[in-house]
Design a protein around this motif. Structure first.
Motif: not given
Length: 297
Positions: A243-249
């Motif tokens: 989730i956090r990878d996608i949010i950062n992207y």
């Protein structure tokens, strides 16, 4: 069955392939049917899934345009409905009936006159199980989606609510005991309570040693149930991770901020205004604490 139950070309999800049912002089003819892609929608897609994983395929786009990205096409290829123009789909160890797809609109895969006939169709007409096993499988499939098997047995599924029709469609796939379940926009058209209930049922299925893939563009409602997200943008994998990878992207591009959960979007905009806050938070309570901490320093 009378001919009134069958359209001239009725497409039904049975096993990993699809079949077309036609009426020919009052006889029901079944023959293999598969759609072959005629237009390239996806390109350079290379992705694999692990056993017992609950992941989502999200749509990526600018200014909130999340349709047409290729996410549903990818889901249909995984399920065997669409044959890719090039490349291959490999399902090691999975046999017929072990990949199930639930359509976005349940009425597209519900066609029998009663819930019992619809849910049990694959095991009655294809697997030819004996009656006691059919009954057992029907009750088990209904229980997994919180349907009262006896109450809905003789009801025409088209008379049910949207949420109940969705459960009937899911039960019709679960009765084959697939190892991989693909849901295309499972919460579309449901009210908030219906969405929460259905997502809870999907999460329970993922805890039953099944791999679950959800195709959606509602990132916010899936944050607490998925452990992996695949972001598809213009036919390509734009991002793949937790989730956090996608949010950062998404946070790194101002034109994609509207795709973030509202709380996360607020934090990103506050940071852009000079407030020193983390932007990988999507829980309201955590966000409030983060803002308070930033304001006191």
């Amino acid at each position: 069955y009378s001919n009134t139950f069958f359209a001239k070309h009725l497409i039904l999800n049975i096993f990993t392939k699809y079949c077309v049912f036609t009426t020919d002089k009052q006889l029901l003819v079944m023959r293999p049917y598969q759609i072959v892609a005629t237009e390239q929608i996806l390109s350079r897609i290379e992705v694999s899934t692990k056993d017992k994983q609950l992941g989502t395929i999200e749509a990526g786009g600018y200014s909130g345009h999340t349709t047409g990205s290729g996410k549903t096409t990818l889901g249909k290829i995984m399920a065997g409905l669409i044959q890719p123009l090039s490349g291959s789909v490999v399902t090691p160890g999975l046999g017929m009936g072990k990949v199930g797809l639930v359509f976005q609109f349940p009425e597209h895969q519900i066609f029998c006159n009663t819930v019992f006939n619809d849910v049990t169709y694959p095991v009655r007409e294809v697997k030819k199980l004996p009656e006691p096993e059919i009954e057992k499988a029907y009750i088990a499939a209904c229980s997994k989606v919180d349907l009262d098997a006896d109450t809905v047995r003789d009801i025409n599924p088209m008379e049910l609510s949207n949420g109940e029709k969705r459960r009937v469609a899911i039960a019709g796939v679960l009765i084959l005991d697939p190892q991989v379940l693909i849901f295309d926009e499972p919460t579309a058209g449901l009210d908030p309570i219906g969405k929460e209930t259905l997502l809870g049922e999907i999460q329970r299925l993922s805890n039953e040693d099944k791999t679950v893939i959800i195709v959606s563009h509602y990132i916010e409602e899936l944050l607490n149930i998925t452990n992996r997200m695949l972001l598809v943008e213009n036919g390509n994998v734009a991002a793949d991770g937790n989730i956090r990878d996608i949010i950062n992207y998404l946070s790194s591009d101002n034109e994609k901020l509207c795709m973030l959960p509202h709380i996360t979007e607020l934090l990103v905009r506050l940071k852009n205004k000079g407030l020193n806050v983390r932007t990988d938070i999507y829980n309201p309570e955590d966000a409030l604490m983060e803002i308070k901490k930033a304001l006191t320093h």
